[in-house]
Design a protein around this motif. Structure first.
Motif, short mmCIF file in Angstrom:
data_model
loop_
_atom_site.label_atom_id
_atom_site.label_comp_id
_atom_site.label_asym_id
_atom_site.label_seq_id
_atom_site.Cartn_x
_atom_site.Cartn_y
_atom_site.Cartn_z
N UNK A 1 -26.14 71.62 -6.28
CA UNK A 1 -25.19 70.82 -5.48
C UNK A 1 -25.58 70.82 -4.00
N UNK A 2 -25.96 71.99 -3.49
CA UNK A 2 -26.36 72.07 -2.08
C UNK A 2 -27.60 71.22 -1.81
N UNK A 3 -28.50 71.16 -2.78
CA UNK A 3 -29.70 70.32 -2.64
C UNK A 3 -29.33 68.84 -2.57
N UNK A 4 -28.34 68.43 -3.36
CA UNK A 4 -27.89 67.03 -3.31
C UNK A 4 -27.37 66.69 -1.91
N UNK A 5 -26.58 67.61 -1.34
CA UNK A 5 -26.07 67.41 0.02
C UNK A 5 -27.24 67.28 1.00
N UNK A 6 -28.17 68.22 0.90
CA UNK A 6 -29.31 68.25 1.82
C UNK A 6 -30.20 67.03 1.68
N UNK A 7 -30.52 66.67 0.45
CA UNK A 7 -31.44 65.55 0.23
C UNK A 7 -30.87 64.25 0.80
N UNK A 8 -29.58 64.05 0.61
CA UNK A 8 -28.93 62.85 1.16
C UNK A 8 -29.04 62.83 2.68
N UNK A 9 -28.74 63.96 3.32
CA UNK A 9 -28.80 64.00 4.79
C UNK A 9 -30.23 63.81 5.28
N UNK A 10 -31.17 64.49 4.66
CA UNK A 10 -32.57 64.38 5.08
C UNK A 10 -33.10 62.97 4.89
N UNK A 11 -32.79 62.36 3.77
CA UNK A 11 -33.27 60.99 3.51
C UNK A 11 -32.70 59.99 4.50
N UNK A 12 -31.41 60.13 4.82
CA UNK A 12 -30.79 59.18 5.72
C UNK A 12 -31.21 59.37 7.17
N UNK A 13 -31.37 60.62 7.59
CA UNK A 13 -31.83 60.84 8.97
C UNK A 13 -33.28 60.40 9.13
N UNK B 1 -17.27 50.18 3.46
CA UNK B 1 -17.74 50.96 2.32
C UNK B 1 -18.83 51.92 2.77
N UNK B 2 -18.83 53.12 2.21
CA UNK B 2 -19.87 54.11 2.47
C UNK B 2 -20.54 54.46 1.15
N UNK B 3 -21.79 54.87 1.23
CA UNK B 3 -22.65 54.86 0.05
C UNK B 3 -22.59 56.08 -0.86
N UNK B 4 -22.34 57.26 -0.31
CA UNK B 4 -22.47 58.47 -1.13
C UNK B 4 -21.13 58.91 -1.71
N UNK B 5 -21.20 59.77 -2.72
CA UNK B 5 -19.99 60.34 -3.32
C UNK B 5 -20.21 61.82 -3.60
N UNK B 6 -20.88 62.49 -2.67
CA UNK B 6 -21.24 63.90 -2.85
C UNK B 6 -20.21 64.81 -2.20
#
Length: 213
Positions: A191-203, A137-142
């Motif tokens: 939408x682009x911010x959602x993509x970015x925030x997820x990547x930044x938070x996880x990294x 299972x993976x966590x995001x749905x963006x």
């Protein structure tokens, strides 16, 4: 002669990581945004893992994994590129126009058989569908690029993540090479911010240096 692909279930994933993926220290993920730049042979160092999202693979010289969440994307992908591909990451219930539909793992396997894929396919549970206990299972749905980030943060131990053509604010259209075949897409900054925030938070959480191009 066609060589049968290998389906990776949840029980297989840690063995796969230990055997094949543990060595990688840098990942490059390629999306269809304006800043897309194809990967060349010079990008592929021995510790670099390259992930293409959807048909970005058609324009790259070298790659390791393909992520496809929406079934229609398979129709845009060049069969010759699939033959050289090592890994596919796909939802157990792939999407139709951004939402889960009637298709399942067998549909994806049939698409890959037609394209003569002989690598490993990793199916995963996307949060938009019921859970299948046989698969990871993976966590995001963006977006597919976010699921790629989920995968590498969960299973790889990398130092650097580089993205090209993914989540660039105020750059909401596809790169010109994709607009020729798929038309014009205009993603808003929310939408682009959602993509970015997820990547930044996880990294950040995983102490990975993030380079957005």
């Amino acid at each position: 002669m066609y060589i049968k692909m290998e389906v990776i279930e949840k029980k297989d994933i840690h063995a796969l990581v230990e055997k094949d993926l543990k060595k990688y220290k840098k990942v490059i993920i390629l999306g269809k945004g304006k800043t897309f730049k194809k990967t060349l042979s010079s990008d592929k160092e021995k510790d670099t893992f390259i992930i293409c999202i959807n048909n970005t693979i058609n324009f790259c010289e070298i790659y390791d994994m393909l992520v496809v969440n929406d079934v229609i994307s398979w129709d845009y992908i060049n069969e010759e590129k699939i033959k050289d591909l090592k890994y596919v990451l796909s939802p157990v219930k792939p999407h139709i126009n951004g939402k889960p539909g009637k298709y399942n793992t067998e549909h994806v396997i049939d698409k890959l058989k037609i394209k003569k894929f002989s690598g490993k396919i990793i199916f995963y549970n996307l949060k938009t569908s019921p859970n299948n206990k046989n698969f990871i299972s993976l966590d995001s749905s963006i977006s597919g690029s976010n699921n790629a980030v989920d995968f590498i943060c969960k299973y790889l131990n990398i130092d650097i993540l580089e993205t090209r053509g993914i989540g660039n604010l105020n750059s909401s259209f596809y790169n010109d090479i994709f607009e020729k075949t798929e038309g014009y897409y205009n993603y808003d900054n929310i939408y682009l911010s959602r993509i970015n925030n997820h990547i930044q938070n996880n990294t950040k959480k995983n102490n990975i240096k993030y380079i957005q191009k």
